[in-house]
Design a protein around this motif. Structure first.
Motif, PDB file in Angstrom:
ATOM      1  N   ARG A  49       0.631  -1.195  -0.102  1.00  0.00           N
ATOM      2  CA  ARG A  49      -0.377  -0.042   0.237  1.00  0.00           C
ATOM      3  C   ARG A  49       0.991   1.465  -0.196  1.00  0.00           C
ATOM      4  O   ARG A  49       0.050   2.224  -0.521  1.00  0.00           O
ATOM      5  CB  ARG A  49      -0.886  -0.083   1.790  1.00  0.00           C
ATOM      6  N   LEU A  50       2.528   1.113   0.313  1.00  0.00           N
ATOM      7  CA  LEU A  50       2.894   2.229   0.570  1.00  0.00           C
ATOM      8  C   LEU A  50       3.630   2.633  -0.909  1.00  0.00           C
ATOM      9  O   LEU A  50       4.694   1.348  -0.799  1.00  0.00           O
ATOM     10  CB  LEU A  50       3.506   2.488   1.490  1.00  0.00           C
ATOM     11  N   HIS A  51       4.006   4.023  -1.351  1.00  0.00           N
ATOM     12  CA  HIS A  51       5.091   3.445  -2.571  1.00  0.00           C
ATOM     13  C   HIS A  51       6.545   2.985  -2.030  1.00  0.00           C
ATOM     14  O   HIS A  51       7.112   3.650  -0.897  1.00  0.00           O
ATOM     15  CB  HIS A  51       5.107   4.795  -3.200  1.00  0.00           C
ATOM     16  N   PRO A  52       7.659   2.645  -2.420  1.00  0.00           N
ATOM     17  CA  PRO A  52       8.930   2.122  -1.658  1.00  0.00           C
ATOM     18  C   PRO A  52      10.168   2.893  -2.537  1.00  0.00           C
ATOM     19  O   PRO A  52      10.922   3.097  -1.430  1.00  0.00           O
ATOM     20  CB  PRO A  52       8.803   1.026  -3.199  1.00  0.00           C
ATOM     21  N   ASP A  53       9.296   4.712  -2.877  1.00  0.00           N
ATOM     22  CA  ASP A  53       9.893   5.309  -2.821  1.00  0.00           C
ATOM     23  C   ASP A  53      10.199   5.607  -1.909  1.00  0.00           C
ATOM     24  O   ASP A  53      10.838   7.399  -1.410  1.00  0.00           O
ATOM     25  CB  ASP A  53      10.096   6.400  -3.906  1.00  0.00           C
ATOM     26  N   ASP A  54       9.735   6.140  -0.887  1.00  0.00           N
ATOM     27  CA  ASP A  54       8.553   6.449   0.483  1.00  0.00           C
ATOM     28  C   ASP A  54       8.992   5.962   1.855  1.00  0.00           C
ATOM     29  O   ASP A  54       9.584   6.766   2.704  1.00  0.00           O
ATOM     30  CB  ASP A  54       7.355   7.217   0.648  1.00  0.00           C
ATOM     31  N   VAL A  55       8.641   4.766   1.641  1.00  0.00           N
ATOM     32  CA  VAL A  55       9.324   3.769   2.861  1.00  0.00           C
ATOM     33  C   VAL A  55      10.169   2.858   2.862  1.00  0.00           C
ATOM     34  O   VAL A  55      10.495   2.447   1.670  1.00  0.00           O
ATOM     35  CB  VAL A  55       7.920   3.222   3.007  1.00  0.00           C
ATOM     36  N   GLU A  56      10.689   2.277   3.649  1.00  0.00           N
ATOM     37  CA  GLU A  56      12.274   1.626   4.270  1.00  0.00           C
ATOM     38  C   GLU A  56      11.042   0.392   4.859  1.00  0.00           C
ATOM     39  O   GLU A  56      11.369   1.121   6.505  1.00  0.00           O
ATOM     40  CB  GLU A  56      13.080   2.147   4.024  1.00  0.00           C
ATOM     41  N   ILE A  57      10.664  -0.471   4.429  1.00  0.00           N
ATOM     42  CA  ILE A  57      10.628  -1.177   5.600  1.00  0.00           C
ATOM     43  C   ILE A  57      11.558  -2.706   5.989  1.00  0.00           C
ATOM     44  O   ILE A  57      11.875  -3.546   5.493  1.00  0.00           O
ATOM     45  CB  ILE A  57       8.924  -1.861   5.537  1.00  0.00           C
ATOM     46  N   THR A  58      11.831  -2.639   7.526  1.00  0.00           N
ATOM     47  CA  THR A  58      12.217  -3.766   7.858  1.00  0.00           C
ATOM     48  C   THR A  58      11.596  -4.540   8.682  1.00  0.00           C
ATOM     49  O   THR A  58      10.176  -4.347   9.865  1.00  0.00           O
ATOM     50  CB  THR A  58      14.009  -2.415   8.721  1.00  0.00           C
ATOM     51  N   VAL A  59      11.413  -6.167   8.886  1.00  0.00           N
ATOM     52  CA  VAL A  59      10.442  -6.994   9.829  1.00  0.00           C
ATOM     53  C   VAL A  59      11.934  -7.841   9.989  1.00  0.00           C
ATOM     54  O   VAL A  59      13.462  -7.653   9.671  1.00  0.00           O
ATOM     55  CB  VAL A  59      10.156  -7.724   8.668  1.00  0.00           C
ATOM     56  N   VAL A  60      12.237  -7.614  11.941  1.00  0.00           N
ATOM     57  CA  VAL A  60      13.136  -8.442  12.960  1.00  0.00           C
ATOM     58  C   VAL A  60      12.830  -9.812  13.626  1.00  0.00           C
ATOM     59  O   VAL A  60      11.195  -9.231  14.078  1.00  0.00           O
ATOM     60  CB  VAL A  60      13.078  -6.955  14.251  1.00  0.00           C
ATOM     61  N   SER A  61      12.956 -10.278  12.974  1.00  0.00           N
ATOM     62  CA  SER A  61      12.457 -11.631  13.660  1.00  0.00           C
ATOM     63  C   SER A  61      13.656 -12.542  14.308  1.00  0.00           C
ATOM     64  O   SER A  61      14.793 -13.191  13.081  1.00  0.00           O
ATOM     65  CB  SER A  61      11.486 -12.139  12.550  1.00  0.00           C
ATOM     66  N   ALA A  62      13.088 -13.265  15.364  1.00  0.00           N
ATOM     67  CA  ALA A  62      14.323 -14.116  15.875  1.00  0.00           C
ATOM     68  C   ALA A  62      14.151 -15.394  14.880  1.00  0.00           C
ATOM     69  O   ALA A  62      15.345 -16.352  15.349  1.00  0.00           O
ATOM     70  CB  ALA A  62      13.906 -14.733  17.473  1.00  0.00           C
ATOM     71  N   ASP A  63      13.337 -16.313  14.550  1.00  0.00           N
ATOM     72  CA  ASP A  63      12.993 -17.215  13.852  1.00  0.00           C
ATOM     73  C   ASP A  63      13.435 -16.821  12.037  1.00  0.00           C
ATOM     74  O   ASP A  63      13.044 -15.712  11.416  1.00  0.00           O
ATOM     75  CB  ASP A  63      11.883 -18.069  13.941  1.00  0.00           C
ATOM     76  N   PRO A  64      14.075 -17.268  11.879  1.00  0.00           N
ATOM     77  CA  PRO A  64      13.986 -17.522   9.562  1.00  0.00           C
ATOM     78  C   PRO A  64      12.508 -17.617   9.182  1.00  0.00           C
ATOM     79  O   PRO A  64      12.619 -17.395   7.905  1.00  0.00           O
ATOM     80  CB  PRO A  64      15.807 -17.636   9.616  1.00  0.00           C
TER      81      PRO A  64
END
Ligand SMILES: Cc1cc2nc3c(=O)[nH]c(=O)nc-3n(C[C@H](O)[C@H](O)[C@H](O)COP(=O)(O)OP(=O)(O)OC[C@H]3O[C@@H](n4cnc5c(N)ncnc54)[C@H](O)[C@@H]3O)c2cc1C
Length: 396
Positions: A24-39
């Motif tokens: 839903r958000l434009h990749p030029d505007d946002v950087e999304i990082t997911v942090v997960s203990a499990d791969p």
């Protein structure tokens, strides 16, 4: 610089949220990082099956997020500083601090020991994959002889006891609970549950308070012992202590206090969903920790993040808990429908039909989570400039 969104956790709430935001958000505007203990994406709803001896499909997060632009950081979150907007993470290589502009907290929950002595040292649980794996190894050691006592008469206790009894018929399985097993169910559903326990040979100890666990078994009601070679602790879920130590406003049980739109009431740039969020349902009562609630709250949280960042009006997602779908081993199940006040209705789907519903729920939820962006792109919105955003958040 792009707006930094960090999603903590990649379970039912986190993985799907990250995908929705990427869509839903434009990749030029946002950087999304997911942090997960499990791969991997861990299907928590199947962990009792893993413990009982079944193989679960591996669902690597790298594959799930491939082509979405979502960055994955496999690391354990050890701290959050909500005032400084930093997350401390640790992995095999060391410790790192990540900065965010927007945070979505979905670290889920763990097993609640309720302070009962000996639980940590002597009991097993199915609340996360390593724990379920340890239980499975212990059951393998027992072979087809021995006693297993499951503590807890709610959903997870019932699912664990029935799955173990069905998969390992040589074991003597018992369930101990301070109340009634499945006490919240309607009459028909409860009778069906008790018949299933009878068929599977599971002994029931109701109105039995467990006050200790040791190598000999479960100590109950201030004196007697229910002997057990393996004790499975399934007496509810507790939140991770990270939120309570972060400066965020939390409830007594450590869940993050959020408004109707899943924003933290103390830090509006922080959102929470799933087991970590203290979300009030449309009936005015807190939503239970469940996959169903995780889906409802993450839908609201992501809609709110998108609305807040793009300046659009945020619509209210329904927060209505539909009921419990409980497996009773692989061949039997119950689907207890609840009313608007979350009270069990007298009607419930039982047996084969409920098994089909449960299987469909598990498949659908996993498909949705495993295809978080439904194959980009959708209408990806541009962000409004920072000051407009801030003014909107204040106005809301
Ligand atoms: C055996 C079992 C059966 C269940 N059956 C049902 C059911 O039939 N129906 C139902 O509605 N609910 C069921 N539940 C409950 C349901 O699984 C949870 O309510 C649901 O998983 C909550 O989703 P969540 O996204 O909040 O948390 P989770 O799915 O637990 O996801 C949390 C995520 O955070 C990650 N994480 C946790 N701590 C850290 C950390 N410190 N650092 C980095 N990452 C971290 C985890 O690895 C995971 O990716 C069951 C639970 C269990 C254990």
């Amino acid at each position: 610089m792009r707006h930094r969104i960090i999603v903590l956790g990649a379970g039912y709430a986190g993985a799907a949220s990250a995908g929705h935001l990427a869509r839903r958000l434009h990749p030029d505007d946002v950087e999304i990082t997911v942090v997960s203990a499990d791969p991997d994406f861990v299907e928590r709803m199947r962990l009792h099956q893993l413990a009982a001896g079944q193989e679960l499909r591996r669902l690597p997060l790298t594959r799930m997020f491939a082509g979405t632009g979502i960055r994955l950081r496999v690391a354990r979150v050890t701290a959050l500083d909500a005032d400084r907007r930093t997350v401390t993470v640790t992995d095999g290589k060391g410790t790192d601090q990540l900065e965010y502009d927007t945070l979505l907290y979905t670290l889920g929950s763990t097993s609640a020991d309720h302070g009962v002595p000996g639980v940590d040292e002597h009991a097993f649980n199915v609340a996360d994959r390593p724990s379920a794996q340890r239980l499975r190894e212990r059951l393998d050691e027992l072979g087809d002889r021995g006693r297993v006592t499951v503590v807890g008469g709610n959903l997870t206790g019932i699912e664990a006891a029935t799955e173990i009894a069905e998969s390992r018929p040589g074991l003597r399985v018992a369930l101990a609970t301070s109340g009634e097993v499945g006490g919240w169910l309607g009459d028909k559903a409860r009778r069906h549950l008790l018949r299933a326990f009878d068929r599977l040979g599971i002994a029931i100890h109701q109105q039995t308070t467990v006050d200790g666990v040791d190598a000999a078994g479960v100590h109950v009601d201030g004196g007697s012992v229910l002997p057990a070679d393996v004790t499975v602790w399934a007496a509810g879920f507790a939140t991770h202590p990270i939120a309570a130590a972060s400066g965020l406003e939390v409830e007594e049980n450590g869940q993050i206090t959020v408004d109707r739109m899943m924003r933290s009431v103390s830090h509006p740039e922080v959102y929470a969903a799933g087991d970590s969020a203290h979300a009030i349902g449309d009936n005015g009562a807190p939503l239970p920790m469940s996959c169903a609630s995780a889906n409802l709250t993450r839908a609201q949280a992501t809609a709110t993040v998108v609305g807040d960042l793009t300046g659009r009006e945020v619509s209210k997602a329904p927060l209505f808990y539909p009921g419990n779908c409980v497996s009773l081993g692989g061949k039997d199940a119950l689907f207890q429908v609840v009313d608007g006040e979350a009270r069990s209705k007298s009607w419930a789907l039982r047996g084969w039909a409920a098994t089909r519903v449960k299987a469909a729920v598990l498949r659908t939820v996993t498909w949705n989570t495993g295809n978080p962006t439904y194959g980009l792109p959708s209408r990806r919105r541009r962000l409004t400039p920072g000051p407009v955003r801030a003014a909107k958040a204040v106005a809301d």
